[in-house]
Design a protein around this motif. Structure first.
Motif, PDB file in Angstrom:
ATOM      1  N   MET A 111       0.847  -1.184   0.000  1.00 55.61           N
ATOM      2  CA  MET A 111       0.000   0.000   0.000  1.00 55.61           C
ATOM      3  C   MET A 111       0.887   1.241   0.000  1.00 55.61           C
ATOM      4  O   MET A 111       1.912   1.270   0.669  1.00 55.61           O
ATOM      5  N   ILE A 112       0.513   2.215  -0.760  1.00 56.53           N
ATOM      6  CA  ILE A 112       1.241   3.476  -0.777  1.00 56.53           C
ATOM      7  C   ILE A 112       1.142   4.106   0.608  1.00 56.53           C
ATOM      8  O   ILE A 112       0.053   4.162   1.209  1.00 56.53           O
ATOM      9  N   HIS A 113       2.267   4.590   1.127  1.00 62.13           N
ATOM     10  CA  HIS A 113       2.346   5.102   2.501  1.00 62.13           C
ATOM     11  C   HIS A 113       1.278   6.152   2.820  1.00 62.13           C
ATOM     12  O   HIS A 113       0.682   6.125   3.887  1.00 62.13           O
ATOM     13  N   VAL A 114       1.025   7.085   1.901  1.00 54.31           N
ATOM     14  CA  VAL A 114       0.043   8.139   2.179  1.00 54.31           C
ATOM     15  C   VAL A 114      -1.343   7.544   2.408  1.00 54.31           C
ATOM     16  O   VAL A 114      -2.114   8.041   3.224  1.00 54.31           O
ATOM     17  N   PHE A 115      -1.670   6.455   1.709  1.00 54.70           N
ATOM     18  CA  PHE A 115      -2.962   5.807   1.918  1.00 54.70           C
ATOM     19  C   PHE A 115      -3.024   5.153   3.290  1.00 54.70           C
ATOM     20  O   PHE A 115      -4.044   5.231   3.976  1.00 54.70           O
ATOM     21  N   GLU A 116      -1.936   4.509   3.687  1.00 55.77           N
ATOM     22  CA  GLU A 116      -1.893   3.896   5.021  1.00 55.77           C
ATOM     23  C   GLU A 116      -2.088   4.954   6.099  1.00 55.77           C
ATOM     24  O   GLU A 116      -2.863   4.771   7.025  1.00 55.77           O
TER      25      GLU A 116
ATOM     26  N   THR B 297      -3.373   8.080   5.929  1.00 55.53           N
ATOM     27  CA  THR B 297      -4.678   8.740   5.971  1.00 55.53           C
ATOM     28  C   THR B 297      -5.769   7.788   6.441  1.00 55.53           C
ATOM     29  O   THR B 297      -6.699   8.203   7.129  1.00 55.53           O
ATOM     30  N   THR B 298      -5.631   6.508   6.092  1.00 55.39           N
ATOM     31  CA  THR B 298      -6.597   5.526   6.595  1.00 55.39           C
ATOM     32  C   THR B 298      -6.498   5.431   8.113  1.00 55.39           C
ATOM     33  O   THR B 298      -7.514   5.425   8.808  1.00 55.39           O
ATOM     34  N   HIS B 299      -5.274   5.389   8.615  1.00 52.70           N
ATOM     35  CA  HIS B 299      -5.059   5.329  10.064  1.00 52.70           C
ATOM     36  C   HIS B 299      -5.627   6.582  10.747  1.00 52.70           C
ATOM     37  O   HIS B 299      -6.317   6.492  11.768  1.00 52.70           O
ATOM     38  N   GLU B 300      -5.341   7.745  10.175  1.00 54.90           N
ATOM     39  CA  GLU B 300      -5.832   9.001  10.764  1.00 54.90           C
ATOM     40  C   GLU B 300      -7.356   9.057  10.756  1.00 54.90           C
ATOM     41  O   GLU B 300      -7.969   9.489  11.744  1.00 54.90           O
ATOM     42  N   ALA B 301      -7.980   8.637   9.674  1.00 59.20           N
ATOM     43  CA  ALA B 301      -9.449   8.634   9.603  1.00 59.20           C
ATOM     44  C   ALA B 301     -10.019   7.675  10.634  1.00 59.20           C
ATOM     45  O   ALA B 301     -11.022   7.992  11.305  1.00 59.20           O
ATOM     46  N   HIS B 302      -9.384   6.515  10.802  1.00 65.39           N
ATOM     47  CA  HIS B 302      -9.837   5.574  11.833  1.00 65.39           C
ATOM     48  C   HIS B 302      -9.725   6.185  13.228  1.00 65.39           C
ATOM     49  O   HIS B 302     -10.581   5.950  14.090  1.00 65.39           O
ATOM     50  N   GLU B 303      -8.671   6.957  13.455  1.00 66.46           N
ATOM     51  CA  GLU B 303      -8.523   7.627  14.756  1.00 66.46           C
ATOM     52  C   GLU B 303      -9.711   8.541  15.024  1.00 66.46           C
ATOM     53  O   GLU B 303     -10.248   8.568  16.139  1.00 66.46           O
ATOM     54  N   TRP B 304     -10.107   9.307  14.022  1.00 61.73           N
ATOM     55  CA  TRP B 304     -11.260  10.197  14.170  1.00 61.73           C
ATOM     56  C   TRP B 304     -12.523   9.392  14.459  1.00 61.73           C
ATOM     57  O   TRP B 304     -13.298   9.735  15.357  1.00 61.73           O
TER      58      TRP B 304
ATOM     59  N   PRO C 255      -7.866  14.508   7.837  1.00 59.73           N
ATOM     60  CA  PRO C 255      -7.195  13.426   7.109  1.00 59.73           C
ATOM     61  C   PRO C 255      -7.694  13.418   5.659  1.00 59.73           C
ATOM     62  O   PRO C 255      -8.851  13.766   5.384  1.00 59.73           O
ATOM     63  N   LEU C 256      -6.830  13.037   4.737  1.00 61.91           N
ATOM     64  CA  LEU C 256      -7.140  13.084   3.314  1.00 61.91           C
ATOM     65  C   LEU C 256      -8.477  12.431   2.974  1.00 61.91           C
ATOM     66  O   LEU C 256      -9.272  12.985   2.208  1.00 61.91           O
ATOM     67  N   ILE C 257      -8.757  11.286   3.548  1.00 57.84           N
ATOM     68  CA  ILE C 257     -10.027  10.599   3.279  1.00 57.84           C
ATOM     69  C   ILE C 257     -11.205  11.441   3.749  1.00 57.84           C
ATOM     70  O   ILE C 257     -12.198  11.602   3.032  1.00 57.84           O
ATOM     71  N   LEU C 258     -11.105  11.997   4.950  1.00 58.01           N
ATOM     72  CA  LEU C 258     -12.195  12.831   5.464  1.00 58.01           C
ATOM     73  C   LEU C 258     -12.315  14.126   4.670  1.00 58.01           C
ATOM     74  O   LEU C 258     -13.413  14.645   4.477  1.00 58.01           O
ATOM     75  N   ARG C 259     -11.188  14.633   4.169  1.00 58.52           N
ATOM     76  CA  ARG C 259     -11.226  15.846   3.340  1.00 58.52           C
ATOM     77  C   ARG C 259     -12.027  15.591   2.066  1.00 58.52           C
ATOM     78  O   ARG C 259     -12.817  16.429   1.645  1.00 58.52           O
ATOM     79  N   GLY C 260     -11.845  14.436   1.475  1.00 62.02           N
ATOM     80  CA  GLY C 260     -12.636  14.079   0.297  1.00 62.02           C
ATOM     81  C   GLY C 260     -14.112  14.014   0.615  1.00 62.02           C
ATOM     82  O   GLY C 260     -14.956  14.509  -0.142  1.00 62.02           O
ATOM     83  N   MET C 261     -14.431  13.410   1.747  1.00 60.65           N
ATOM     84  CA  MET C 261     -15.836  13.325   2.170  1.00 60.65           C
ATOM     85  C   MET C 261     -16.393  14.708   2.495  1.00 60.65           C
ATOM     86  O   MET C 261     -17.565  14.980   2.268  1.00 60.65           O
ATOM     87  N   PHE C 262     -15.542  15.572   3.038  1.00 60.10           N
ATOM     88  CA  PHE C 262     -15.934  16.929   3.393  1.00 60.10           C
ATOM     89  C   PHE C 262     -16.427  17.686   2.157  1.00 60.10           C
ATOM     90  O   PHE C 262     -17.422  18.401   2.208  1.00 60.10           O
ATOM     91  N   TYR C 263     -15.740  17.499   1.036  1.00 58.76           N
ATOM     92  CA  TYR C 263     -16.105  18.200  -0.187  1.00 58.76           C
ATOM     93  C   TYR C 263     -17.153  17.474  -1.017  1.00 58.76           C
ATOM     94  O   TYR C 263     -17.744  18.071  -1.917  1.00 58.76           O
ATOM     95  N   GLU C 264     -17.398  16.216  -0.710  1.00 64.33           N
ATOM     96  CA  GLU C 264     -18.381  15.448  -1.475  1.00 64.33           C
ATOM     97  C   GLU C 264     -19.754  16.110  -1.379  1.00 64.33           C
ATOM     98  O   GLU C 264     -20.232  16.430  -0.294  1.00 64.33           O
ATOM     99  N   GLY C 265     -20.357  16.352  -2.515  1.00 58.69           N
ATOM    100  CA  GLY C 265     -21.690  16.950  -2.553  1.00 58.69           C
ATOM    101  C   GLY C 265     -21.712  18.463  -2.407  1.00 58.69           C
ATOM    102  O   GLY C 265     -22.785  19.077  -2.425  1.00 58.69           O
ATOM    103  N   TRP C 266     -20.542  19.085  -2.280  1.00 57.11           N
ATOM    104  CA  TRP C 266     -20.486  20.531  -2.102  1.00 57.11           C
ATOM    105  C   TRP C 266     -20.963  21.228  -3.365  1.00 57.11           C
ATOM    106  O   TRP C 266     -20.570  20.887  -4.476  1.00 57.11           O
ATOM    107  N   GLN C 267     -21.837  22.221  -3.182  1.00 58.84           N
ATOM    108  CA  GLN C 267     -22.336  23.025  -4.287  1.00 58.84           C
ATOM    109  C   GLN C 267     -21.970  24.479  -4.008  1.00 58.84           C
ATOM    110  O   GLN C 267     -22.677  25.161  -3.274  1.00 58.84           O
TER     111      GLN C 267
END
Length: 142
Positions: free
Chosen positions: A4-9, A11-18, A62-74
């Motif tokens: 797994m690419i390190h950045v994915f590991e 950000t996944t870990h950070e999102a799990h922490e949240w 975290p990168l994953i949550l940032r993506g979710m944060f912008y999802e659906g933004w108008q």
């Protein structure tokens, strides 16, 4: 074997922490429901922020949550100018009210406290300053 690419590991870990932090604060055991609550509240916060503040706040997610944060933004619909906490709470409840253990404002405050624990105090204060007074009152100071 694929590595797994390190950045994915990371950000996944950070999102799990949240998610784990929020699960502990709410007492919810279903991680999907915890993540849904987090996503909904983050989205409602996002919709109240001017673009520059939104970008500064999201940079601390975290990168994953940032993506979710912008999802659906108008962009043309933001920032919203909801003045009352009741409308914010109702909008969250519309999306997560079907969770049997949902406790309304108590769980929304748990999200705010999770944000307080993971985002710098200065950024939390900047975000809170963009919100109407009733929402600032709902969000505990960091």
């Amino acid at each position: 074997m694929t590595r797994m690419i390190h950045v994915f590991e990371r950000t996944t870990h950070e999102a799990h922490e949240w998610v784990n932090d929020l699960a502990g604060r709410t007492g919810w055991t279903n991680e999907r429901e915890v993540l849904r609550l987090l996503r909904v509240v983050l989205g409602k916060i996002r919709d109240h922020l001017p673009n520059e503040e939104m970008a500064q706040f999201s940079a601390q997610l975290p990168l994953i949550l940032r993506g979710m944060f912008y999802e659906g933004w108008q962009p043309k619909l933001t920032p919203v100018h909801e003045r009352h906490a009741a409308a914010f709470v109702a909008a969250v409840e519309e999306k997560v009210g079907d969770v049997m253990t949902y406790r309304g404002v108590t769980d929304i405050k748990a999200v705010f406290n999770t944000i307080n624990a993971h985002v710098s105090r200065g950024e939390v204060e900047d975000v809170r300053a963009c919100l109407p007074q009733e929402l600032r009152d709902l969000w505990p100071s960091p």
